[in-house]
Design a protein around this motif. Structure first.
Motif, mmCIF file in Angstrom:
data_model
loop_
_atom_site.group_PDB
_atom_site.id
_atom_site.type_symbol
_atom_site.label_atom_id
_atom_site.label_comp_id
_atom_site.label_asym_id
_atom_site.label_seq_id
_atom_site.Cartn_x
_atom_site.Cartn_y
_atom_site.Cartn_z
ATOM 1 N N ALA A 1 0.850 -1.204 0.000
ATOM 2 C CA ALA A 1 0.000 0.000 0.000
ATOM 3 C C ALA A 1 0.882 1.248 0.000
ATOM 4 C CB ALA A 1 -0.899 -0.001 1.231
ATOM 5 N N LYS A 2 0.411 2.287 -0.656
ATOM 6 C CA LYS A 2 1.186 3.526 -0.726
ATOM 7 C C LYS A 2 1.180 4.218 0.637
ATOM 8 C CE LYS A 2 0.466 4.462 -5.641
ATOM 9 N NZ LYS A 2 -0.033 5.429 -6.663
ATOM 10 N N GLU A 3 2.324 4.721 1.017
ATOM 11 C CA GLU A 3 2.472 5.431 2.273
ATOM 12 C C GLU A 3 2.927 6.861 1.991
ATOM 13 O OE1 GLU A 3 1.989 4.500 5.412
ATOM 14 O OE2 GLU A 3 1.438 2.397 5.076
ATOM 15 N N TYR A 4 2.298 7.828 2.741
ATOM 16 C CA TYR A 4 2.645 9.240 2.612
ATOM 17 C C TYR A 4 3.246 9.715 3.934
ATOM 18 C CZ TYR A 4 -0.391 8.861 -1.450
ATOM 19 O OH TYR A 4 -0.952 8.475 -2.648
ATOM 20 N N ALA A 5 4.115 10.694 3.859
ATOM 21 C CA ALA A 5 4.816 11.164 5.048
ATOM 22 C C ALA A 5 4.577 12.646 5.285
ATOM 23 C CB ALA A 5 6.319 10.896 4.915
ATOM 24 N N SER A 6 4.535 13.017 6.561
ATOM 25 C CA SER A 6 4.417 14.420 6.966
ATOM 26 C C SER A 6 5.366 14.638 8.128
ATOM 27 C CB SER A 6 2.988 14.749 7.381
ATOM 28 O OG SER A 6 2.909 16.085 7.835
ATOM 29 N N SER A 7 6.102 15.754 8.097
ATOM 30 C CA SER A 7 7.117 16.026 9.126
ATOM 31 C C SER A 7 6.878 17.388 9.777
ATOM 32 C CB SER A 7 8.525 15.999 8.514
ATOM 33 O OG SER A 7 8.819 14.718 7.990
ATOM 34 N N ALA A 8 7.180 17.440 11.060
ATOM 35 C CA ALA A 8 7.129 18.691 11.828
ATOM 36 C C ALA A 8 8.418 18.791 12.628
ATOM 37 C CB ALA A 8 5.925 18.720 12.746
ATOM 38 N N ARG A 9 8.868 20.058 12.901
ATOM 39 C CA ARG A 9 10.134 20.242 13.604
ATOM 40 C C ARG A 9 9.925 21.152 14.813
ATOM 41 N NH1 ARG A 9 15.371 22.054 10.286
ATOM 42 N NH2 ARG A 9 13.942 23.781 9.737
ATOM 43 N N LEU A 10 10.599 20.741 15.920
ATOM 44 C CA LEU A 10 10.505 21.498 17.161
ATOM 45 C C LEU A 10 11.908 21.925 17.597
ATOM 46 C CD1 LEU A 10 8.322 18.915 17.355
ATOM 47 C CD2 LEU A 10 7.668 20.169 19.424
ATOM 48 N N PHE A 11 11.945 23.052 18.296
ATOM 49 C CA PHE A 11 13.203 23.595 18.802
ATOM 50 C C PHE A 11 13.131 23.617 20.326
ATOM 51 C CE2 PHE A 11 15.771 27.215 20.279
ATOM 52 C CZ PHE A 11 17.004 26.910 19.696
ATOM 53 N N VAL A 12 14.120 22.978 20.975
ATOM 54 C CA VAL A 12 14.148 22.890 22.432
ATOM 55 C C VAL A 12 15.063 23.981 22.967
ATOM 56 C CG1 VAL A 12 14.672 21.420 24.403
ATOM 57 C CG2 VAL A 12 13.710 20.415 22.310
ATOM 58 N N SER A 13 14.547 24.779 23.912
ATOM 59 C CA SER A 13 15.339 25.901 24.442
ATOM 60 C C SER A 13 15.005 26.125 25.910
ATOM 61 C CB SER A 13 15.066 27.172 23.637
ATOM 62 O OG SER A 13 13.694 27.527 23.749
ATOM 63 N N THR A 14 15.876 26.915 26.578
ATOM 64 C CA THR A 14 15.652 27.306 27.970
ATOM 65 C C THR A 14 15.190 28.755 28.011
ATOM 66 O OG1 THR A 14 17.953 28.004 28.245
ATOM 67 C CG2 THR A 14 17.431 25.709 28.791
ATOM 68 N N SER A 15 14.618 29.128 29.151
ATOM 69 C CA SER A 15 14.070 30.488 29.284
ATOM 70 C C SER A 15 15.045 31.444 29.944
ATOM 71 C CB SER A 15 12.763 30.445 30.099
ATOM 72 O OG SER A 15 13.006 29.876 31.382
ATOM 73 N N ASP A 16 16.232 30.998 30.318
ATOM 74 C CA ASP A 16 17.205 31.877 30.963
ATOM 75 C C ASP A 16 17.787 32.856 29.961
ATOM 76 O OD1 ASP A 16 17.356 30.800 33.728
ATOM 77 O OD2 ASP A 16 18.012 28.968 32.666
ATOM 78 N N THR A 17 18.011 34.096 30.426
ATOM 79 C CA THR A 17 18.599 35.118 29.558
ATOM 80 C C THR A 17 19.978 35.519 30.016
ATOM 81 O OG1 THR A 17 17.510 36.854 30.849
ATOM 82 C CG2 THR A 17 16.346 36.035 28.909
ATOM 83 N N ASP A 18 20.335 35.073 31.199
ATOM 84 C CA ASP A 18 21.666 35.380 31.725
ATOM 85 C C ASP A 18 22.705 34.652 30.897
ATOM 86 O OD1 ASP A 18 24.113 35.069 33.395
ATOM 87 O OD2 ASP A 18 22.906 36.338 34.746
ATOM 88 N N THR A 19 23.703 35.444 30.447
ATOM 89 C CA THR A 19 24.702 34.846 29.557
ATOM 90 C C THR A 19 25.480 33.739 30.234
ATOM 91 O OG1 THR A 19 24.942 36.980 28.465
ATOM 92 C CG2 THR A 19 26.676 35.354 28.083
ATOM 93 N N SER A 20 25.775 33.907 31.519
ATOM 94 C CA SER A 20 26.549 32.898 32.232
ATOM 95 C C SER A 20 25.788 31.586 32.358
ATOM 96 C CB SER A 20 26.937 33.416 33.621
ATOM 97 O OG SER A 20 25.773 33.672 34.385
ATOM 98 N N VAL A 21 24.467 31.735 32.424
ATOM 99 C CA VAL A 21 23.632 30.531 32.567
ATOM 100 C C VAL A 21 23.232 29.965 31.207
ATOM 101 C CG1 VAL A 21 21.527 29.616 33.637
ATOM 102 C CG2 VAL A 21 22.776 31.473 34.746
#
Length: 467
Positions: free
Chosen positions: A36-56
């Motif tokens: 049987a024919k198969e179709y594909a769909s992709s989504a992309r996520l970006f994981v990040s932190t909420s800290d803005t302190d450069t040292s952190v």
């Protein structure tokens, strides 16, 4: 095995290789059509932190790298699958839905790509988008510390689920190509195994490895010559006629110092063509002026007299028991100048007659009259007649049918001769297919190769008649 040996396998068994390749190709086409024919769909996520302190921030980046692998593993969780099923009202179990989802994390990044495959392109897009949104929500819930409302790390959708109406599976071109390649490899492997298990004698190398004797000649098999058994019925320069000339010359170089020679022509098993070979060789010798006698030494199943059109009622047995004188039993062919001694009546004790003193004296007398005496004897393995005759002769010549006799049968035949101290002079390969004729007389005369054996043609094979 050397490269030339592998090429021989391909040349000899190319039909089976092609058949296996075709079967594998057809199978790949069938499997491709059944999928049987198969179709594909992709989504992309970006994981990040909420800290803005450069040292952190640097520490947060390393933390995100470690976490993104965990989030990729969450895509296979039954809880997340159940959430998507409830949201989209899918008629699937959590495990079935999880099997449709695959994840990939780009190396040294915090980018997570999820891909969903489904027979429906729109359904694949809906599932992929739902997975991306619910994964983002799950990460927020899991990463929010107790008593707080904001998670220090989050998964943000940067690419919504894609849509494509081009199926990702099956891939016909790739599948057919793999089927062809796999078929050729399997076919060659099968051909190689068959070649290694095939112990039949097919070449001069096979003969020399087992019998340690030279191949005196190779008689080709030509469908055009089926109706013409006798050499005298063939065109003078036909491939078979040339083959017998080469055999004739090689035979004359055996014991060159002997003024007369007696050879027993035999085979390992029946139906190898030893009667036709000995008969046509005798005709070839007689046509050059050599005093030649052909003796029908197969007292059990004589066939030479019928092939020559002679009377077989009187012959060897008649002479040995004293009923007929030798000169009265001999027959002469005016067309070929060949003398012939038939087997005569079939006796109840062939072996006893052939090993008798009368037979020995008969051959001794014929040696004084003829340049060459050829005895058409029975096969070696079924009966002992040929081995007994070979003890009275200058040697035995084994006629081997190409592709019929095994190496073990050839070995047993040589042992049968050595057990009675008989001499094996050489071997004649008979019924060699045209594709395997590499002896200088295939389809068309090859002067350069034939001259090595046959010198300058017919004149080189003519011996002076004895006084």
């Amino acid at each position: 095995m050397e490269l030339s040996d592998y090429l021989k396998v391909v040349r000899r068994r190319w039909v089976s290789i092609v058949v296996v390749a075709v079967v594998c190709t057809v199978a790949s086409v069938g499997l491709t059509l059944a999928q049987a024919k198969e179709y594909a769909s992709s989504a992309r996520l970006f994981v990040s932190t909420s800290d803005t302190d450069t040292s952190v921030l640097n520490q947060g980046g390393q933390f995100s790298l470690a976490r993104v692998q965990s989030y990729a593993d969450l895509l296979s969780s039954r809880e997340l699958a159940s959430t998507v099923i409830d949201e989209l009202a899918l008629d699937l179990t959590p495990d079935e839905l999880a099997d449709k989802v695959a994840s990939k994390v780009a190396t040294n990044t915090v980018n997570l790509t999820l891909t969903v495959t489904d027979p429906d392109a729109h359904q694949a897009q809906r599932i992929a988008q739902a997975y991306a949104e619910n994964l983002s929500d799950m990460v927020r819930q899991l990463e929010t510390p107790p008593g707080q409302s904001v998670a220090p790390i989050k998964a943000t959708i940067v690419d919504n689920a894609s849509f494509s109406d081009a199926p990702v599976s099956p891939k016909p071109i790739r599948n057919v190509a793999l089927g062809i390649v796999l078929g050729l490899l399997v076919g060659f492997g099968v051909a190689l195994v068959r070649q290694m298990l095939d112990t039949r004698v097919r070449s001069a190398e096979d003969v020399e490895q087992v019998a340690d004797k030279p191949v005196l000649g190779a008689i080709g098999h030509d469908a055009a010559d089926k109706a013409s058994t006798l050499l005298s019925d063939l065109p003078p320069h036909s491939p078979r006629a040339e083959a017998f000339r080469v055999l004739r010359t090689n035979l004359q170089f055996v014991d060159v110092d002997s003024p007369s020679k007696i050879f027993v022509f035999t085979s390992a098993v029946p139906e190898e063509g030893k009667t036709t070979t000995s008969l046509n060789l005798a005709i070839s010798l007689a046509q050059t002026g050599i005093r030649t006698l052909l003796i029908e030494g197969d007292l059990r199943r004589p066939r030479a007299a019928k092939a020559l059109g002679f009377d077989g009622a009187v012959g060897v047995t008649s002479v040995l028991v004293g009923k007929v004188k030798l000169e009265d039993a001999l027959q002469h062919d005016e067309r070929t100048a060949l003398d012939f001694l038939a087997a005569g009546p079939v006796p109840p004790n062939p072996a006893d007659l052939l090993q008798s003193k009368a037979m020995k004296d008969l051959l001794a007398g014929l040696r004084e009259v003829y340049d060459i005496v050829i005895i058409d004897a029975p096969p070696l393995l079924p009966v002992t007649d040929a081995a007994l005759l070979a003890t009275h002769a200058d040697g035995a010549i084994l006629v081997i049918r190409h592709g019929k006799v095994t190496r073990e049968q050839l070995k047993l035949s040589t042992q049968r001769l050595s057990q009675v101290d008989a001499r094996l002079v050489g071997v004649v390969l008979n019924m060699v297919p045209s594709k395997d004729q590499s002896y200088g007389y295939g389809y068309g005369y090859a002067p350069e190769q034939a001259d090595v054996v046959d010198q300058s043609g017919e004149s080189a094979t003519r011996l002076p008649a004895r006084a």
